[in-house]
Scaffold this motif. Structure first.
Motif, PDB file in Angstrom:
ATOM      1  N   PHE A  69       2.856   8.111 -11.071  1.00  0.00           N
ATOM      2  CA  PHE A  69       3.346   7.466 -12.289  1.00  0.00           C
ATOM      3  C   PHE A  69       2.397   6.381 -12.821  1.00  0.00           C
ATOM      4  O   PHE A  69       2.384   6.106 -14.011  1.00  0.00           O
ATOM      5  N   ALA A  70       1.627   5.754 -11.920  1.00  0.00           N
ATOM      6  CA  ALA A  70       0.734   4.667 -12.327  1.00  0.00           C
ATOM      7  C   ALA A  70      -0.317   4.444 -11.251  1.00  0.00           C
ATOM      8  O   ALA A  70      -0.099   4.786 -10.080  1.00  0.00           O
ATOM      9  N   ASP A  71      -1.461   3.868 -11.657  1.00  0.00           N
ATOM     10  CA  ASP A  71      -2.489   3.582 -10.662  1.00  0.00           C
ATOM     11  C   ASP A  71      -2.136   2.310  -9.888  1.00  0.00           C
ATOM     12  O   ASP A  71      -1.219   1.563 -10.252  1.00  0.00           O
ATOM     13  N   GLU A  72      -2.866   2.070  -8.829  1.00  0.00           N
ATOM     14  CA  GLU A  72      -2.565   0.945  -7.928  1.00  0.00           C
ATOM     15  C   GLU A  72      -2.594  -0.392  -8.658  1.00  0.00           C
ATOM     16  O   GLU A  72      -1.742  -1.256  -8.441  1.00  0.00           O
ATOM     17  N   LYS A  73      -3.575  -0.584  -9.530  1.00  0.00           N
ATOM     18  CA  LYS A  73      -3.705  -1.854 -10.248  1.00  0.00           C
ATOM     19  C   LYS A  73      -2.464  -2.131 -11.090  1.00  0.00           C
ATOM     20  O   LYS A  73      -1.930  -3.248 -11.073  1.00  0.00           O
ATOM     21  N   GLN A  74      -1.985  -1.126 -11.807  1.00  0.00           N
ATOM     22  CA  GLN A  74      -0.806  -1.314 -12.648  1.00  0.00           C
ATOM     23  C   GLN A  74       0.435  -1.599 -11.810  1.00  0.00           C
ATOM     24  O   GLN A  74       1.243  -2.469 -12.148  1.00  0.00           O
ATOM     25  N   VAL A  75       0.578  -0.866 -10.703  1.00  0.00           N
ATOM     26  CA  VAL A  75       1.740  -1.076  -9.832  1.00  0.00           C
ATOM     27  C   VAL A  75       1.728  -2.494  -9.272  1.00  0.00           C
ATOM     28  O   VAL A  75       2.753  -3.201  -9.304  1.00  0.00           O
ATOM     29  N   SER A  83       0.823  -1.204   0.000  1.00  0.00           N
ATOM     30  CA  SER A  83       0.000   0.000   0.000  1.00  0.00           C
ATOM     31  C   SER A  83       0.862   1.261   0.000  1.00  0.00           C
ATOM     32  O   SER A  83       0.604   2.216  -0.759  1.00  0.00           O
ATOM     33  N   ALA A  84       1.893   1.268   0.839  1.00  0.00           N
ATOM     34  CA  ALA A  84       2.802   2.419   0.896  1.00  0.00           C
ATOM     35  C   ALA A  84       3.553   2.579  -0.425  1.00  0.00           C
ATOM     36  O   ALA A  84       3.762   3.706  -0.905  1.00  0.00           O
TER      37      ALA A  84
END
Length: 228
Positions: free
Chosen positions: A36-42, A27-28
């Motif tokens: 740079f990117a949304d959570e799903k992509q990360v 999460s952090a």
């Protein structure tokens, strides 16, 4: 399980909390890369890199930290700063310093079993980190043997049973992962009890077609006492 001589316990998320710390770290990490990117992509990129790196780094916090840095490099490219890299390293260092929080009634269960069976710890991950957590847990006194594996394959369990000088029918494995603590154990002819944890890492979820053998599942670790 009438002929049991040795009971093996998994460590992370069977005896003490572990996966929660990885979720907090993820999460952090996603928050750090939110520009740079949304959570799903990360998360998808990180998981892909983690799986690719398992053969290089194995399981554990250090490998996870290196995978986060590689993920950030892939997502941020030339915009990855030394400051952001340092913050990622801090996530890993903070994970290594997390407290070891025992799950409910763990010590009571080990105390109950230690005079009836040889109790051993069977875990995988970074050797130094696992021994550090065991020392911090205060549970070391209950175990006759500590086995830190690179993986938990059928070959690993067969070697362990041979090292313990027992036959498979005399060994019981208890853990929270069907993929690591149950399926390979049953496949070598030993016994296994599955104790689900509230969080399971995606990599530890087996495909349905491999669940071909029956296994014992309990709601909590204390429930294993009905079987041993």
């Amino acid at each position: 399980m009438t002929d049991l001589k040795v009971i093996g316990f998994d460590a992370d998320d069977t005896l003490w909390i572990n996966e929660n710390y990885f979720r907090e770290a993820e999460s952090a990490f996603c928050e750090m890369l939110s520009d740079f990117a949304d959570e799903k992509q990360v998360m998808e990129t990180l998981f892909k890199i983690e799986i690719r790196n398992l053969e290089l780094y194995g399981f554990g916090i250090k490998g996870f930290t290196l995978s986060m840095i590689e993920c950030a490099t892939e997502i941020c490219g030339e915009k990855l700063t030394s400051k952001l890299t340092s913050r990622i390293l801090c996530i890993g260092q903070e994970m290594l310093d997390k407290p070891v929080i025992l799950l409910d009634k763990v010590e009571e269960i080990l105390q109950h079993l230690k005079d009836k069976y040889r109790i051993i710890l069977v875990t995988k991950g970074d050797l130094l980190d696992q021994h550090r957590k065991l020392e911090k847990s205060g549970l070391e006194k209950y175990f006759h043997h500590i086995e830190v594996m690179n993986n938990k394959s059928e070959a690993d369990y067969s070697k362990l049973v041979k090292h313990l000088d027992i036959i498979p029918d005399e060994f019981l494995m208890i853990g929270n992962s069907l993929k690591s603590d149950v399926i390979p154990v049953l496949n070598v002819g030993a016994h296994a009890i599955y104790v689900p944890y509230e969080i399971t890492w995606q990599h530890e979820v087996p495909s349905p077609e491999v669940l071909v053998k029956e296994y014992v599942q309990v709601e909590s670790l204390h429930d294993i006492l009905e079987y041993v």
